[in-house]
Design a protein around this motif. Structure first.
Motif, short mmCIF file in Angstrom:
data_model
loop_
_atom_site.label_atom_id
_atom_site.label_comp_id
_atom_site.label_asym_id
_atom_site.label_seq_id
_atom_site.Cartn_x
_atom_site.Cartn_y
_atom_site.Cartn_z
N THR A 82 1.97 1.73 -2.92
CA THR A 82 2.62 0.77 -2.04
C THR A 82 3.88 0.23 -2.70
O THR A 82 3.92 0.07 -3.92
N ALA A 83 4.87 -0.03 -1.88
CA ALA A 83 6.11 -0.63 -2.39
C ALA A 83 6.01 -2.15 -2.44
O ALA A 83 6.91 -2.82 -2.94
N GLY A 84 4.92 -2.68 -1.93
CA GLY A 84 4.75 -4.13 -1.91
C GLY A 84 4.22 -4.66 -3.23
O GLY A 84 4.05 -3.92 -4.21
N ASN A 85 3.94 -5.94 -3.26
CA ASN A 85 3.39 -6.59 -4.44
C ASN A 85 1.96 -6.09 -4.67
O ASN A 85 1.09 -6.23 -3.79
N LEU A 86 1.70 -5.50 -5.82
CA LEU A 86 0.40 -4.87 -6.07
C LEU A 86 -0.73 -5.90 -6.10
O LEU A 86 -1.85 -5.61 -5.66
N TYR A 87 -0.46 -7.08 -6.60
CA TYR A 87 -1.51 -8.10 -6.66
C TYR A 87 -1.84 -8.63 -5.27
O TYR A 87 -3.01 -8.91 -4.96
N ASN A 88 -0.84 -8.77 -4.42
CA ASN A 88 -1.12 -9.14 -3.04
C ASN A 88 -1.94 -8.07 -2.36
O ASN A 88 -2.84 -8.36 -1.54
N GLU A 89 -1.66 -6.80 -2.66
CA GLU A 89 -2.40 -5.69 -2.06
C GLU A 89 -3.87 -5.77 -2.43
O GLU A 89 -4.76 -5.55 -1.60
N VAL A 90 -4.16 -6.11 -3.67
CA VAL A 90 -5.55 -6.25 -4.11
C VAL A 90 -6.19 -7.49 -3.47
O VAL A 90 -7.33 -7.44 -2.99
N ALA A 91 -5.47 -8.60 -3.46
CA ALA A 91 -6.04 -9.84 -2.93
C ALA A 91 -6.38 -9.74 -1.45
O ALA A 91 -7.35 -10.35 -0.97
#
Length: 320
Positions: free
Chosen positions: A193-202
């Motif tokens: 993902t090009a997004g924030n990886l931590y947001n993706e996990v959360a």
């Protein structure tokens, strides 16, 4: 002193297009770390001849570096140590302006760009093909020791089965990151993902994001301060073999490459490198993770080049 192979003896390697390299290492600026407090353009002069020397000293090499990337406070100390131990005159200039990794790589290939002459990244074939690597691991392999940032649901999922058996969890990665291929080769499920990886996990888009033990504390702390509910997995870790942090310089910058390599080998020979490594607070914190009894899943690095696989054991830590 351990022998130091000369750069002129390296086997030729395949050059890859810069566009591919930039895409491979386009890491979100959110994760750039600036850990040194200094003026915008601090200057460190070392190795200059004493006044009154009978033989004129060679002109000092001006070395530009950036105060960003993985563990910059530690790596900049290693850089200065290597330059000092080379025994040759230099002037080190450190710039505190943060630049995207893609821009850093574009600048690095341009001689005398006045911004960056040396940068450090986890090694990969594309980097070794396009730039000149200094094959002394700055991290002694710690970059390969990966902890998992997870949410509570993912922690429960990991606890419920064999740790990180293929398909058990999905692992978030940035687009084109080299370790994504490494994880897939081991049967892991990877979500790029090009997004924030931590947001993706959360938000449940992925179960976990593997991050270096050198970086994860600061990253998780920033995420939590931003209200992102992630934590470091308690029971498991990954270890990537042959995954090292190298200095990289431009292809034809042999003078700097030789200074760095000779200086690092000299620092090993006289004990200065290991003294710095063992006493650096960020290294000590990262090493502490390796002693916390986590179950470690060791993964091969299918893309490691032959010279990287041949790194001497004396230059690495036993982390498996």
């Amino acid at each position: 002193m351990m022998p130091a192979p000369r750069f002129s003896q390296r086997q030729p390697v395949l050059r890859l297009p810069l566009a591919l390299l930039i895409l491979t290492f386009l890491i979100p600026a959110f994760w750039a770390v600036s850990a040194l407090a200094a003026s915008d353009d601090p200057v460190d002069t070392g190795g200059l001849a004493m006044p009154g020397a009978s033989v004129p000293a060679p002109a000092p090499l001006v070395v530009h570096a950036l105060n960003q990337g993985t563990a910059p406070a530690y790596v900049l100390k290693v850089l200065k140590l290597a330059l000092d131990k080379s025994g040759r005159p230099y002037v080190l200039k450190v710039d505190n302006h943060t630049l995207p990794t893609a821009q850093v790589l574009r600048l690095l290939e341009q001689p005398d760009n006045g911004t960056v002459d040396v940068y450090w990244l986890p090694t990969a074939p594309a980097l070794e093909a396009h730039f000149q690597p200094v094959r002394v691991p700055l991290d002694r392999g710690l970059m390969g020791y990966r902890l998992l940032a997870v949410n509570e649901a993912a922690q429960a999922k990991i606890n419920a089965g064999t740790p990180l058996s293929p398909g058990q969890v999905s692992l978030a990665q940035g687009p084109g990151w080299p370790e994504a291929r490494l994880l897939r080769a081991a049967g892991q499920t990877v979500h790029e993902t090009a997004g924030n990886l931590y947001n993706e996990v959360a938000t449940g888009g992925a179960d976990a994001v593997p991050r270096s033990s050198l970086d994860i504390d600061q990253e998780v702390e920033r995420a939590q301060q931003a209200g992102v509910p992630v934590t470091v997995a308690r029971d498991v870790a990954l270890f990537y073999r042959d995954f090292y942090l190298y200095f990289f310089v431009a292809k034809h910058n042999d003078r700097l490459a030789d200074m760095l390599q000779d200086g690092l080998y000299q620092a090993y020979a006289d004990g200065a490198f290991m003294a710095l490594f063992r006493n650096d607070p960020q290294i000590r914190a990262a090493m502490a993770y390796t002693r916390q009894g986590r179950r470690v899943l060791t993964l091969a690095n299918p893309d490691a080049t032959t010279p990287t696989r041949a790194i001497a054991a004396s230059l690495t830590e036993s982390l498996e």
